[in-house]
Design a protein around this motif. Structure first.
Motif, mmCIF file in Angstrom:
data_model
loop_
_atom_site.group_PDB
_atom_site.id
_atom_site.type_symbol
_atom_site.label_atom_id
_atom_site.label_comp_id
_atom_site.label_asym_id
_atom_site.label_seq_id
_atom_site.Cartn_x
_atom_site.Cartn_y
_atom_site.Cartn_z
ATOM 1 N N SER A 317 -8.366 -2.287 -7.294
ATOM 2 C CA SER A 317 -9.507 -2.734 -7.414
ATOM 3 C C SER A 317 -9.888 -3.921 -6.421
ATOM 4 C CB SER A 317 -9.776 -3.285 -8.739
ATOM 5 O OG SER A 317 -9.027 -4.304 -8.946
ATOM 6 N N HIS A 318 -8.777 -4.353 -6.022
ATOM 7 C CA HIS A 318 -9.070 -5.471 -4.834
ATOM 8 C C HIS A 318 -9.121 -5.102 -3.449
ATOM 9 C CE1 HIS A 318 -8.665 -8.356 -8.282
ATOM 10 N NE2 HIS A 318 -9.341 -9.139 -7.391
ATOM 11 N N LEU A 319 -8.205 -4.022 -3.391
ATOM 12 C CA LEU A 319 -7.952 -3.377 -2.049
ATOM 13 C C LEU A 319 -8.402 -1.904 -1.951
ATOM 14 C CD1 LEU A 319 -5.299 -6.219 -1.793
ATOM 15 C CD2 LEU A 319 -6.717 -5.590 0.471
ATOM 16 N N PRO A 320 -9.370 -1.423 -2.182
ATOM 17 C CA PRO A 320 -9.458 -0.214 -2.086
ATOM 18 C C PRO A 320 -9.141 0.821 -1.052
ATOM 19 C CG PRO A 320 -11.585 -1.078 -2.020
ATOM 20 C CD PRO A 320 -10.678 -2.260 -1.902
ATOM 21 N N GLU A 321 -9.023 0.205 0.213
ATOM 22 C CA GLU A 321 -8.464 0.949 1.244
ATOM 23 C C GLU A 321 -6.819 0.972 1.744
ATOM 24 O OE1 GLU A 321 -9.131 -2.419 1.349
ATOM 25 O OE2 GLU A 321 -8.583 -3.443 3.005
ATOM 26 N N ALA A 322 -6.272 0.178 0.559
ATOM 27 C CA ALA A 322 -4.711 0.174 0.779
ATOM 28 C C ALA A 322 -4.238 1.189 0.031
ATOM 29 C CB ALA A 322 -4.225 -1.180 0.350
ATOM 30 N N LEU A 323 -2.901 1.623 0.249
ATOM 31 C CA LEU A 323 -2.448 2.758 -0.531
ATOM 32 C C LEU A 323 -1.337 1.701 -1.487
ATOM 33 C CD1 LEU A 323 -1.517 5.880 -0.267
ATOM 34 C CD2 LEU A 323 0.524 4.834 0.795
ATOM 35 N N ILE A 324 -1.623 1.833 -2.673
ATOM 36 C CA ILE A 324 -0.821 0.855 -3.597
ATOM 37 C C ILE A 324 0.403 1.736 -4.090
ATOM 38 C CG2 ILE A 324 -0.984 -0.660 -5.616
ATOM 39 C CD1 ILE A 324 -2.829 -1.330 -3.150
ATOM 40 N N VAL A 325 1.579 1.382 -3.883
ATOM 41 C CA VAL A 325 2.672 1.910 -4.182
ATOM 42 C C VAL A 325 3.445 1.201 -5.772
ATOM 43 C CG1 VAL A 325 5.071 2.636 -3.501
ATOM 44 C CG2 VAL A 325 3.151 2.312 -2.007
ATOM 45 N N GLY A 326 2.901 2.001 -6.683
ATOM 46 C CA GLY A 326 3.639 1.376 -8.051
ATOM 47 C C GLY A 326 4.910 1.586 -7.981
ATOM 48 N N CYS A 327 5.948 0.621 -8.398
ATOM 49 C CA CYS A 327 7.375 0.486 -8.303
ATOM 50 C C CYS A 327 7.638 0.496 -9.778
ATOM 51 C CB CYS A 327 7.868 -0.421 -7.455
ATOM 52 S SG CYS A 327 7.418 -0.041 -5.738
ATOM 53 N N PRO A 328 8.978 0.928 -10.095
ATOM 54 C CA PRO A 328 9.497 0.703 -11.611
ATOM 55 C C PRO A 328 9.980 -1.021 -11.645
ATOM 56 C CG PRO A 328 10.822 2.517 -10.439
ATOM 57 C CD PRO A 328 9.764 1.981 -9.518
#
Ligand SMILES: NC(=O)C1=CN([C@@H]2O[C@H](COP(=O)(O)OP(=O)(O)OC[C@H]3O[C@@H](n4cnc5c(N)ncnc54)[C@H](O)[C@@H]3O)[C@@H](O)[C@H]2O)[C@@H](O)CC1
Ligand SMILES: Nc1ncnc2c1ncn2[C@@H]1O[C@H](COP(=O)(O)OP(=O)(O)O)[C@@H](O)[C@H]1O
Ligand SMILES: [K+]
Length: 535
Positions: A317-328
């Protein structure tokens, strides 16, 4: 080609180097007495440019008030001249004489019985002109301004009474103090207070910037600093500095030259750098956002941000251009290990920046990025985890460049055997870089950067507005973004680090000018980064 003034403004010297440079000038035939006239003449002219209104009120004027030029109307003002035994005192006496003839009401405080010959001659002449001379502090009349010519770079040992207590009393007077060369009592190299020191409102640094001006411990004594260029030949500077490791002030010209601008007309996002940020935890979510926003401002082509899975939607929601990688996640909400998308591994990235908000539970991921062959920035908990591993031994094994961005506390945890970073920050950062073979950015009021070869870059101006949680996270993101973009260009990494630190400070300065020193929270800072370039 850079002009002379730009080159001179980058140079920072120690007392020994300054002495050697002056000796060359004198040996080449410049008479000492002529140089003193020239230097002091320039100072006297600067004093005359101070408008009377600023003089009377100067002690209540904020330290960032610029010198006002072009109002040589200060005749009639009362000026007290503080004269020491050496040539700093000689400079002050020439200023006294010049101001006397310009209509100022001048008096002289000369507490030393033994003076260098030239200084003694100037004192004698001042006396013959009828300028009052006092030996004791109790005799001193009122003044609107004091000029401090007690000691310059010749100060050798701690100040003791009676001069030490005289300085303490002078510091209490509600008048501005203009120091010649450096505030009397400061060590020229470390900026340490030798017993006691003049608290100047302004300091005219003579010829070349001395190291003390960029040591945090000196700043509250220096006030507003200005270089008085007295035409030291560049050849003499080069001759003396040739073998010494460089200490360079970062100037706007040098910083801007390292930016990835202009972009080539034909390019694509992966050519403009791919940065991987690894940051955040359930406990510290905001740090990840701020680091991401710092990276955004760098203009980096592609931004990936690895965070704990539970932070993923917040980051999107804050950085829509970024690829957010969710990690365990660990039980405590830290990243347990890196889980990159399919067909991606660490070699996909041009640079990695790791650390803000991780908590110390993220040790495996820090180990993983240290083992990689990618350019790596470690900050915050990345540094704390590195300290636990043993910084020097761990870093020496790395195959690619590492940049560490500690504040003083982190620095001491990383390098417990490097002499106290509070005493001489420049020497400390240089030594740590040499020992660890990393590039080290030591944060502070005046951030200093060193490479393993002993070269040092100093951010010459900043603002205490940046002393707020989160502003360091912004720097990490900004630096990461610049580093990723530099991967395909042949700019030395340390120059990129210097550029990022300068950019960050300038954004703080501009934001503080518009919003006061209280108005520069870390998010606001990210919004000012681009103004540094577009202003
Ligand atoms: N030669 C010239 O014409 C020039 C003079 N300049 C000025 O000369 C200064 C350097 O002059 P000096 O080498 O004479 O040194 P300073 O004027 O800085 O002071 C040295 C004198 O103070 C005495 N001293 C040192 N430590 C002391 C202490 N703790 N207590 C009491 N006395 C102490 C020394 O014995 C010596 O007499 C520069 O800072 C600058 O102001 C230069 O900047 C420009 C060229
Ligand atoms: N007094 C000051 N003057 C100028 N800059 C400062 C001052 N205090 C802190 N800063 C800058 O603010 C940033 C703070 O970073 P850091 O200590 O890592 O805090 P955080 O991680 O909470 O953001 C650094 O870039 C530092 O150089
Ligand atoms: K001085």
């Amino acid at each position: 080609m850079q002009n002379r003034q730009e080159k001179i403004s980058q140079v920072v010297v120690t007392a020994v180097q300054m002495r050697d440079i002056e000796d060359r000038i004198f040996a080449a035939g410049m008479p000492v007495v002529a140089l003193m006239e020239k230097v002091a003449g320039l100072i006297a002219r600067r004093i005359q440019e101070i408008p009377p209104t600023l003089l009377q009120k100067a002690y209540s004027v904020p330290s960032n008030t610029p010198f006002l030029r072009g109002s040589p109307q200060a005749g009639g003002s009362r000026v007290g001249i503080l004269v020491g035994p050496g040539h700093n005192g000689g400079d002050a006496l020439v200023v006294a004489r010049e101001l006397h003839f310009r209509g100022y009401e001048v008096w002289i405080y000369s507490p030393f019985s033994k003076l260098k010959e030239l200084t003694s001659q100037h004192l004698q002449y001042a006396q013959s002109l009828g300028i009052p001379i006092y030996q004791t502090i109790e005799q001193l009349p009122d003044s609107d301004l004091l000029i401090d010519g007690l000691f310059g770079f010749g100060l050798e040992r701690n100040l003791t009474d009676p001069i030490a207590s005289a300085i303490n009393q002078l510091n209490q007077l509600p008048v501005p103090i203009y120091s010649i060369d450096l505030p009397s009592g400061l060590h020229t190299d470390t900026g340490e207070v030798l017993g006691t020191a003049i608290r100047a409102t302004h300091t005219f640094c003579l010829g070349l910037w001395k190291l003390a001006f960029f040591q945090d411990q000196a700043l509250e004594y220096v006030g507003k600093a200005e270089l008085i260029d007295f035409d030291i030949p560049l050849a003499d500077v080069k001759a003396v500095l040739k073998d010494a490791p460089r200490i360079k002030r970062i100037t706007p010209a040098t910083a801007l030259a390292n930016l990835p601008l202009p972009r080539p007309p034909v390019t694509h996002k992966y050519k403009e750098g791919h940065l991987l940020l690894i940051c955040g935890s359930r406990r510290y979510a905001g740090g990840a956002i701020l680091t991401g926003l710092g990276a955004r401002a760098s203009g980096v082509g592609m931004l990936s941000i690895a965070v704990p899975e539970s932070l993923k939607s917040l980051l999107v929601s804050h950085l829509p251009e970024a690829l957010i990688v969710g990690c365990p996640e660990t039980e405590t909400g830290a990243i347990a290990h890196l889980q990159l998308p399919e067909k991606t591994d660490l070699s996909s990235f041009d640079a990695i920046a790791c650390g803000p908000g991780l908590t110390r539970d993220a040790t495996p991921i820090v180990q993983e990025v240290i083992n990689s062959d990618r350019p790596l920035i470690l900050d915050a908990d990345g540094l704390n985890i590195l300290a636990q591993m043993g910084a020097i031994a761990t870093l020496k094994k790395r195959l690619a460049v590492t940049v560490l961005t500690p504040h003083t506390g982190e620095f001491q945890r990383l390098f417990p055997d490097v002499p106290d970073a509070k005493h001489d920050r420049v020497q400390a950062v240089r030594e740590a870089a040499a020992q660890s073979e990393a590039i080290i950015l030591l944060k502070g009021a005046r951030t200093a950067i060193a490479n393993p070869q002993g070269a040092v870059w100093i951010v010459p101006e900043s603002t205490p507005a940046l002393a707020r949680g989160g502003s360091g996270d912004v720097l990490t993101g900004l630096l990461g973004g610049l580093l990723a973009q530099a991967a395909t260009k042949e700019i030395p990494i340390e120059d990129i680090v210097a550029t990022a630190a300068w950019w960050h400070s300038q954004a703080g300065i501009i934001a503080a000018q518009e919003r006061t020193e209280l108005g520069v929270d870390a998010f606001t800072l990210t919004q000012y980064l681009i103004k540094v370039l577009s202003n």
